[in-house]
Motif scaffolding. Structure first.
Motif, PDB file in Angstrom:
ATOM      1  N   ASN A  74       0.828  -1.207   0.000  1.00  0.00           N
ATOM      2  CA  ASN A  74       0.000   0.000   0.000  1.00  0.00           C
ATOM      3  C   ASN A  74       0.860   1.254   0.000  1.00  0.00           C
ATOM      4  O   ASN A  74       0.352   2.372   0.032  1.00  0.00           O
ATOM      5  CB  ASN A  74      -0.972   0.023   1.190  1.00  0.00           C
ATOM      6  CG  ASN A  74      -0.300  -0.126   2.526  1.00  0.00           C
ATOM      7  OD1 ASN A  74      -0.053  -1.252   2.978  1.00  0.00           O
ATOM      8  ND2 ASN A  74      -0.015   0.990   3.191  1.00  0.00           N
ATOM      9  N   MET A  75       2.176   1.070  -0.031  1.00  0.00           N
ATOM     10  CA  MET A  75       3.137   2.153  -0.223  1.00  0.00           C
ATOM     11  C   MET A  75       4.348   1.556  -0.907  1.00  0.00           C
ATOM     12  O   MET A  75       4.780   0.455  -0.564  1.00  0.00           O
ATOM     13  CB  MET A  75       3.536   2.787   1.110  1.00  0.00           C
ATOM     14  CG  MET A  75       4.547   3.911   1.003  1.00  0.00           C
ATOM     15  SD  MET A  75       4.914   4.631   2.634  1.00  0.00           S
ATOM     16  CE  MET A  75       6.248   5.756   2.191  1.00  0.00           C
ATOM     17  N   PHE A  76       4.901   2.296  -1.884  1.00  0.00           N
ATOM     18  CA  PHE A  76       6.011   1.756  -2.670  1.00  0.00           C
ATOM     19  C   PHE A  76       6.890   2.931  -3.105  1.00  0.00           C
ATOM     20  O   PHE A  76       6.599   3.597  -4.092  1.00  0.00           O
ATOM     21  CB  PHE A  76       5.476   1.001  -3.894  1.00  0.00           C
ATOM     22  CG  PHE A  76       6.483   0.119  -4.579  1.00  0.00           C
ATOM     23  CD1 PHE A  76       6.517  -1.244  -4.318  1.00  0.00           C
ATOM     24  CD2 PHE A  76       7.391   0.643  -5.481  1.00  0.00           C
ATOM     25  CE1 PHE A  76       7.442  -2.069  -4.949  1.00  0.00           C
ATOM     26  CE2 PHE A  76       8.316  -0.170  -6.129  1.00  0.00           C
ATOM     27  CZ  PHE A  76       8.345  -1.538  -5.860  1.00  0.00           C
ATOM     28  N   PRO A  77       7.966   3.224  -2.362  1.00  0.00           N
ATOM     29  CA  PRO A  77       8.821   4.361  -2.724  1.00  0.00           C
ATOM     30  C   PRO A  77       9.542   4.146  -4.036  1.00  0.00           C
ATOM     31  O   PRO A  77      10.251   3.158  -4.212  1.00  0.00           O
ATOM     32  CB  PRO A  77       9.818   4.433  -1.556  1.00  0.00           C
ATOM     33  CG  PRO A  77       9.200   3.635  -0.462  1.00  0.00           C
ATOM     34  CD  PRO A  77       8.390   2.572  -1.125  1.00  0.00           C
ATOM     35  N   ALA A  78       9.354   5.056  -4.950  1.00  0.00           N
ATOM     36  CA  ALA A  78      10.014   5.002  -6.255  1.00  0.00           C
ATOM     37  C   ALA A  78       9.743   6.320  -6.968  1.00  0.00           C
ATOM     38  O   ALA A  78       8.737   6.991  -6.696  1.00  0.00           O
ATOM     39  CB  ALA A  78       9.500   3.826  -7.092  1.00  0.00           C
ATOM     40  N   PRO A  79      10.602   6.718  -7.894  1.00  0.00           N
ATOM     41  CA  PRO A  79      10.390   7.986  -8.582  1.00  0.00           C
ATOM     42  C   PRO A  79       9.424   7.856  -9.754  1.00  0.00           C
ATOM     43  O   PRO A  79       9.213   6.765 -10.294  1.00  0.00           O
ATOM     44  CB  PRO A  79      11.792   8.329  -9.087  1.00  0.00           C
ATOM     45  CG  PRO A  79      12.415   6.984  -9.355  1.00  0.00           C
ATOM     46  CD  PRO A  79      11.875   6.081  -8.277  1.00  0.00           C
ATOM     47  N   ILE A  80       8.826   8.978 -10.122  1.00  0.00           N
ATOM     48  CA  ILE A  80       8.096   9.071 -11.384  1.00  0.00           C
ATOM     49  C   ILE A  80       9.110   9.573 -12.407  1.00  0.00           C
ATOM     50  O   ILE A  80       9.522  10.728 -12.390  1.00  0.00           O
ATOM     51  CB  ILE A  80       6.904  10.036 -11.278  1.00  0.00           C
ATOM     52  CG1 ILE A  80       5.944   9.549 -10.195  1.00  0.00           C
ATOM     53  CG2 ILE A  80       6.188  10.151 -12.617  1.00  0.00           C
ATOM     54  CD1 ILE A  80       4.801  10.502  -9.922  1.00  0.00           C
ATOM     55  N   THR A  81       9.580   8.688 -13.255  1.00  0.00           N
ATOM     56  CA  THR A  81      10.708   8.986 -14.125  1.00  0.00           C
ATOM     57  C   THR A  81      10.339   9.958 -15.235  1.00  0.00           C
ATOM     58  O   THR A  81       9.175  10.150 -15.575  1.00  0.00           O
ATOM     59  CB  THR A  81      11.257   7.679 -14.738  1.00  0.00           C
ATOM     60  OG1 THR A  81      10.176   6.958 -15.346  1.00  0.00           O
ATOM     61  CG2 THR A  81      11.868   6.804 -13.649  1.00  0.00           C
ATOM     62  N   ASP A  82      11.368  10.569 -15.812  1.00  0.00           N
ATOM     63  CA  ASP A  82      11.167  11.619 -16.808  1.00  0.00           C
ATOM     64  C   ASP A  82      10.526  11.103 -18.090  1.00  0.00           C
ATOM     65  O   ASP A  82       9.949  11.885 -18.859  1.00  0.00           O
ATOM     66  CB  ASP A  82      12.516  12.273 -17.150  1.00  0.00           C
ATOM     67  CG  ASP A  82      13.089  13.053 -15.974  1.00  0.00           C
ATOM     68  OD1 ASP A  82      12.298  13.420 -15.084  1.00  0.00           O
ATOM     69  OD2 ASP A  82      14.317  13.271 -15.943  1.00  0.00           O
TER      70      ASP A  82
END
Length: 393
Positions: free
Chosen positions: A208-216
């Motif tokens: 229910n949480m997943f740290p990761a970037p929103i890539t370009d």
């Protein structure tokens, strides 16, 4: 690495200890009104009226015997663990289903949660109302440094060490050669490490949480209104709510000892986080009081925040985008449930980069602690996802 001295325990604190906590709460200096009139509620920290109401309810209505009885409805265990010079006592809850086809499930909490975050979902998962629904053997440990799980004294124990510990608990000690996992916050990160290190054991995972970037390379102009809200929620949290993270990551002893020394300090500090990260219409104040009590009575708050310092490298590594990220989900499948008050959600298009995402569901309410404020929805999601994916091995 070895476990020894397993003992079934009834969680109990003497009445005098509980009354001392409540006496400290009542006698602590407390302002007679808000320190000033903020332009908007909660903008400067916990709302005065909310904290005052929590304090009064804690002093006059909250009962330890109710919480104690609720905890002890499931079997609680302590076991000693040793690996080289590392020594710790591990607390875990283990409730088994009578169903022969039950799925072994480890559920991991984060901060400022506890193993008791899952008290509303365990019984329905273990004993579903219909034989057509999947059943589970539920294991809910307290993370090292939390509640009655001690933290090794070695400077450097991190989330990877905990991931190895929990996989060994499930496989070598409890005998579940294949199992599934669920988690958010630190618990979700530990589950993520376990899927990467032990994909043949932890065969499917739900987050229910997943740290990761929103890539370009992702076109944000094509985001749905829901996806734009996800990004806005994250941006808001970074600008107005992430200060605690830097403090706990750099000086955990200071904040840990200071806040942990007072039930009122814990009530203000944890109460603010739980309210702002949850759906306020669905958050039960009793859940906040229970959480604060478990931290204070177990004297675990100072050690609970050390993970922010000890695992900073591993956290940074999870935010590296694929294909360079070494902490992708290598299990056969993973799922994600989106709750709108979650501060660390991701659009589906970002999650798909990290493994075989076979389940992504958006909900209209709930937040960072879905087992508390959206328990029915979480139960349904776990039944649907694991019921369809556990056999994908």
């Amino acid at each position: 690495m070895s476990f020894s001295n397993l003992r079934k325990v009834a969680i109990h604190y003497d009445e005098a200890v509980v009354q001392n906590m409540l006496t400290m709460l009542k006698s602590a200096p407390f302002p007679s009104q808000a320190l000033l009139d903020p332009k908007s509620p909660w903008s400067l920290g916990i709302d005065y009226d909310y904290l005052s109401s929590l304090k009064k309810q804690f002093e006059t209505e909250w009962r330890w015997d109710r919480l104690e009885n609720a905890i002890n409805k499931s079997d609680n265990f302590l076991v000693d663990y040793a690996d080289g010079e590392d020594r710790l006592q591990l607390h875990f809850l283990h409730k088994k289903s009578e169903r022969a086809d039950a799925i072994p499930l480890i559920m991991l909490h984060g901060w400022p949660g506890t193993f008791f975050d899952f008290h509303k979902v365990i019984e329905p998962l273990v004993n579903p109302p219909s034989p057509d629904l999947p059943a589970f053997h539920v294991v809910a440990p307290s993370l090292p440094g939390y509640f009655q799980s001690s933290l090794p004294r070695r400077d450097g124990w991190n989330l990877l060490d905990t991931a190895k510990l929990f996989n060994k608990l499930m496989t070598d000690f409890l005998g579940y050669n294949k199992y599934v996992g669920q988690g958010g916050d630190w618990g979700g990160m530990i589950i993520r490490f376990m899927t990467s290190l032990y994909p043949d054991s932890l065969v499917s995972a739900h987050f229910n949480m997943f740290p990761a970037p929103i890539t370009d390379d992702i076109d944000r102009s094509k985001f749905t209104p829901q996806e734009r809200r996800i990004v806005a929620r994250w941006d808001e949290f970074q600008s107005t709510g992430a200060g605690y993270f830097l403090l706990q990551a750099t000086k955990p002893f200071t904040i840990g000892i200071a806040v942990g020394s007072s039930p009122l300090a814990l009530l203000a500090y944890i109460g603010e986080k739980m309210y702002l990260w949850s759906d306020p219409e669905y958050l039960d104040p009793v859940d906040v009081l229970d959480t604060v009590a478990l931290y204070f009575l177990s004297s675990s708050f100072p050690t609970s925040v050390i993970v922010y310092n000890q695992s900073s490298k591993e956290r940074t590594e999870t935010r590296v985008p694929p294909p360079d990220c070494k902490w992708v989900v290598k299990s056969k499948s993973f799922g994600f449930s989106y709750f709108p008050y979650e501060v660390g959600a991701l659009p589906k298009v970002s999650l798909e980069k990290y493994g075989n995402l076979t389940f992504y569901k958006e909900h209209t309410h709930g937040g960072h602690f879905p087992a508390l404020d959206s328990s029915t929805e979480l139960i349904e999601d776990l039944r649907e996802f694991f019921g369809a994916n556990y056999q994908v091995v």
